[in-house]
Scaffold this active site. Sequence first.
Site: not given
Length: 207
Positions: A102, A106, A198, A201
């Site tokens: 990411r 933006t 997550d 994870d």
Amino acid sequence: MVRVATHPLIRHKLTRLRDVATPTADFRRLAREISLLLAYEATRDLPLESVEISTPLETMEGQRLSGKKLCFISVLRAGNGILDGMLDLVPSARVGHIGLYRDPETLRPVEYYRKFPEDIKNRVCIVVDPMLATGYSAAAAVQSLKTAGAEKIIFVCILAAPEGMLCLTEAHPDIEVITCAIDRELDDHGYIRPGLGDAGDRLFGTR
Ligand code: URA
């Protein structure tokens, strides 16, 4: 088209997957088992053709898969956690990988890695990523596949947020999306609620 897989085994295993008390080894095994069941859902409509075979007793008309072969596309890194279960069911499938990060400014996905089989145009492509959260990465992965020539694409995840589902299906109304559940919402940190935390994870024990 969106399909929610509601088989009792999936529901049972998903509840254990969500539970914060489920340890890494069990989480990994459950994700693998669920993904096998999801692969079963994703391959439900594959076309068949007739074939004559001989049993030890007589000849008969059997059926075998016809048409396009399969390719799984794993969205790194959590996609790898649901790849092996799918390969358990379809060992001859080809595998592609796509990596996206990411952009901090933006907040949009940027592709940093892509390796697809050369004959992607002639394969049914099943994109695998356990969590459909914002939908930005999923939409970008599907776009990347289309740019590479893929024509038939199915997106498979374990959990989806309504926001991600909307983003993906608006960007790519021609693909099928299969999930075990559509949860309540995405929170301010991009986590699916109630979710499972997550996925990367929990799969790889990195936190
Ligand atoms: N990715 C995850 O692993 N979990 C979420 O809840 C959202 C995105």
